[in-house]
Design a protein around this motif. Sequence first.
Motif, PDB file in Angstrom:
ATOM      1  N   LEU A 235      16.456  -0.906   6.110  1.00  0.00           N
ATOM      2  CA  LEU A 235      16.295  -1.777   7.287  1.00  0.00           C
ATOM      3  C   LEU A 235      15.908  -3.201   6.877  1.00  0.00           C
ATOM      4  N   GLY A 236      15.413  -3.349   5.666  1.00  0.00           N
ATOM      5  CA  GLY A 236      14.980  -4.676   5.203  1.00  0.00           C
ATOM      6  C   GLY A 236      13.468  -4.794   5.358  1.00  0.00           C
ATOM      7  N   LEU A 237      12.842  -5.237   4.287  1.00  0.00           N
ATOM      8  CA  LEU A 237      11.384  -5.354   4.326  1.00  0.00           C
ATOM      9  C   LEU A 237      10.994  -6.781   4.682  1.00  0.00           C
ATOM     10  N   SER A 238       9.965  -6.899   5.479  1.00  0.00           N
ATOM     11  CA  SER A 238       9.431  -8.241   5.713  1.00  0.00           C
ATOM     12  C   SER A 238       8.512  -8.554   4.541  1.00  0.00           C
ATOM     13  N   ASN A 239       8.189  -9.826   4.405  1.00  0.00           N
ATOM     14  CA  ASN A 239       7.297 -10.206   3.299  1.00  0.00           C
ATOM     15  C   ASN A 239       5.987  -9.455   3.358  1.00  0.00           C
ATOM     16  N   ALA A 240       5.506  -9.271   4.580  1.00  0.00           N
ATOM     17  CA  ALA A 240       4.210  -8.612   4.736  1.00  0.00           C
ATOM     18  C   ALA A 240       4.277  -7.171   4.226  1.00  0.00           C
ATOM     19  N   ASP A 241       5.497  -6.576   4.314  1.00  0.00           N
ATOM     20  CA  ASP A 241       5.649  -5.176   3.886  1.00  0.00           C
ATOM     21  C   ASP A 241       5.872  -5.034   2.387  1.00  0.00           C
TER      22      ASP A 241
ATOM     23  N   LEU B 157       4.420  -5.946  -0.557  1.00  0.00           N
ATOM     24  CA  LEU B 157       3.425  -5.407  -1.488  1.00  0.00           C
ATOM     25  C   LEU B 157       3.062  -3.956  -1.175  1.00  0.00           C
ATOM     26  N   PRO B 158       2.816  -3.613   0.121  1.00  0.00           N
ATOM     27  CA  PRO B 158       2.563  -2.185   0.392  1.00  0.00           C
ATOM     28  C   PRO B 158       3.715  -1.290  -0.068  1.00  0.00           C
ATOM     29  N   ALA B 159       4.955  -1.783   0.101  1.00  0.00           N
ATOM     30  CA  ALA B 159       6.100  -0.949  -0.308  1.00  0.00           C
ATOM     31  C   ALA B 159       6.089  -0.742  -1.817  1.00  0.00           C
ATOM     32  N   LEU B 160       5.796  -1.809  -2.560  1.00  0.00           N
ATOM     33  CA  LEU B 160       5.735  -1.661  -4.026  1.00  0.00           C
ATOM     34  C   LEU B 160       4.596  -0.721  -4.412  1.00  0.00           C
ATOM     35  N   GLY B 161       3.504  -0.818  -3.690  1.00  0.00           N
ATOM     36  CA  GLY B 161       2.377   0.093  -3.941  1.00  0.00           C
ATOM     37  C   GLY B 161       2.794   1.530  -3.724  1.00  0.00           C
ATOM     38  N   GLU B 162       3.592   1.741  -2.669  1.00  0.00           N
ATOM     39  CA  GLU B 162       4.060   3.101  -2.370  1.00  0.00           C
ATOM     40  C   GLU B 162       4.954   3.625  -3.508  1.00  0.00           C
ATOM     41  N   VAL B 163       5.817   2.739  -4.033  1.00  0.00           N
ATOM     42  CA  VAL B 163       6.679   3.148  -5.149  1.00  0.00           C
ATOM     43  C   VAL B 163       5.806   3.556  -6.333  1.00  0.00           C
ATOM     44  N   ARG B 164       4.806   2.718  -6.625  1.00  0.00           N
ATOM     45  CA  ARG B 164       3.918   3.025  -7.751  1.00  0.00           C
ATOM     46  C   ARG B 164       3.262   4.398  -7.540  1.00  0.00           C
ATOM     47  N   ASP B 165       2.765   4.647  -6.306  1.00  0.00           N
ATOM     48  CA  ASP B 165       2.095   5.925  -6.034  1.00  0.00           C
ATOM     49  C   ASP B 165       3.037   7.108  -6.199  1.00  0.00           C
ATOM     50  N   LEU B 166       4.289   6.919  -5.733  1.00  0.00           N
ATOM     51  CA  LEU B 166       5.252   8.023  -5.833  1.00  0.00           C
ATOM     52  C   LEU B 166       5.587   8.335  -7.286  1.00  0.00           C
TER      53      LEU B 166
ATOM     54  N   GLN C  52      12.958   4.815   1.583  1.00  0.00           N
ATOM     55  CA  GLN C  52      14.367   4.409   1.498  1.00  0.00           C
ATOM     56  C   GLN C  52      14.842   3.821   2.822  1.00  0.00           C
ATOM     57  N   LYS C  53      14.353   4.410   3.924  1.00  0.00           N
ATOM     58  CA  LYS C  53      14.750   3.900   5.244  1.00  0.00           C
ATOM     59  C   LYS C  53      14.221   2.480   5.431  1.00  0.00           C
ATOM     60  N   ARG C  54      12.952   2.298   5.040  1.00  0.00           N
ATOM     61  CA  ARG C  54      12.362   0.961   5.176  1.00  0.00           C
ATOM     62  C   ARG C  54      13.143  -0.057   4.359  1.00  0.00           C
ATOM     63  N   LEU C  55      13.589   0.373   3.173  1.00  0.00           N
ATOM     64  CA  LEU C  55      14.360  -0.539   2.318  1.00  0.00           C
ATOM     65  C   LEU C  55      15.698  -0.876   2.953  1.00  0.00           C
TER      66      LEU C  55
END
Length: 572
Positions: A260-266, A268-277, A255-258
């Motif tokens: 602060l704003g995600l860079s493009n590079a972040d 896909l990993p962020a979406l992967g993290e959501v999927r894992d959670l 949530q903190k990363r969201l």
Amino acid sequence: MREPEITGEGANKWRDKYLDVLEAQEQQEKAYQGDLQLLAKALARVSLAAEGQHPELDAALERLRQSLRGDDKHSIGQHLQRLEQALLEFERFRDKSAAEQSAALQGMAAQLLSLAPERALKKQLRTLTQDATRQRDRLDIYPGLLRQLEQLQGQVLAEKPPQAAKNNGLMARLLGSGNASSPQDSAPEDDLATPSAPATGAAAGKADRALFELNPNATLRDSETVSENLRGIINELLLSVEAQAIAPERVSALQKRLRLGLSNADLLPALGEVRDLVLAAYMAATRAFAGYLTEVNQQLADIYQVIEGAAHQSSDLQQASEQMQQQMLSEFAELENRSLRAENLDELKHQVQSRLGNIRAALHDYQNSGARDHPVTEQLSQLAERIRDMEQEASRSREVLEEQRTKALTDPLTGMPNREAYIERMALEQQRFQRYGHPLTLAVCDLDYFKKINDTLGHQAGDRVLKVLSGAMAKRLREVDFFGRYGGEEFVIVMPETSAQQAFVVLDRIRAAIAKTAFNYKETPVDLTVSIGIAAFSAGESAESVFERADKALYDAKAAGRNRCMVANGEE
Ligand SMILES: Nc1nc2c(ncn2[C@@H]2O[C@H](COP(=O)(O)OP(=O)(O)OP(=O)(O)O)[C@@H](O)[C@H]2O)c(=O)[nH]1
């Protein structure tokens, strides 16, 4: 013995008969040959018409034609066999290609939808997408769908200047590219007073139309940030599953990363993290339940063992024990049976709890049947105690499940019932309507010029408006009425025991009250009005059809200038 002699007249009769039969047979053979030729010709023509679908099928058809022409030494039977195989192969290929065509059509429609076309076009695009999904096996509909899509594309692009479409590519919009809003985007679309507050930035200005598109050619810059829309969706997803309970640190880090704003590079990993959670939450729930069931099984096995031991005691006791054993066995069988049939976790737990209750009652009866003094009683009462604990646990689990169900039926942004809840309630009301025939009315309500609020004040302001407005409307309705968020800025109201005319009076009053209320966002006044379409159920009508009529009335209300209620045609 001599053969009887055939006289001259008799012999003539037989010969004539023989010649007649011979002629009839010759004619039949001729006709048969003719039919065979026609059939071969037709087969050759059909095989030509079927050409061009798939290379293997073409080869099999060519061989068949050769055989029909007599150029091939193999029999037609052999070719037909090969043709059958080629046809099976072709069917598989056709299904795959139908799925690909359907996906491509849907992708194109999604791209056009992302350009936020006006309502009527949006609706047609959605219908087209549904058609492509529903009838995806029917290759014959694709030319028609493509023509439709071509026309819609023309209309959408005529609505949106190509320049804007180019500058605000989908990926750029999704990511909030940091480009300033183009003048077209921020220009007022109507005669509503434009709020004086400045736009809160390009990301907020464009976020409203964000849709996710997988574009392999999209160029991504690290400075680009994920749009507010995507952030909102991810947050809602995290809230709607039990991820917080099982991995609070990971959830708050995400949530903190969201925030602060995600860079493009972040991204896909962020979406992967959501999927894992989400998966982890699901697995945790499944594991907990599996553990619970194992424990139940163990308890039941223990009980059974004790009872079996007791079966060899005195005859009175034995009778009581046998009775109980019978009851238990039937409870076990029923438990197994019902567990298999249970359609969800809630039902399954309920079944387990109610069966355990029966087993406990059987134990109780057994203890009261003279077995009190027997040493086995102590063991049984301990088991009964443990079962009581398990029942309490099952009841707690039911409460948790009930909480989860409520969450699944609630829109996290507004706290109002969501579309699922609407579908559930509508099914209930429709049944009542069919049974008793009392009036039942549905209204579809949509905020006017909501996009402009998002564009000028930002997405957060838009969210706030949705929340405040839904609260303001819901509190003016009766307890028995249903108010829910259907999606986006669209709400539905189900009004039992209410005719379309009565609903009009109530809803028009609410509409006027909303228009008069002074809404503010961070001290900036926001003009809020709603348009409402109303339709009453008629005998035998489906919920979808009533919704369509109410939605059409809503279109009419929008077209007539907005800030008004309209009753579906023919109901005034
Ligand atoms: N802030 C916010 N905006 C949303 C949400 N859901 C949908 N929207 C936005 O609502 C807007 C709806 O725009 P349109 O369908 O063009 O309708 P409109 O601007 O209200 O115009 P009319 O309905 O024709 O009066 C879009 O910009 C969506 O992105 C949400 O949950 N939050």
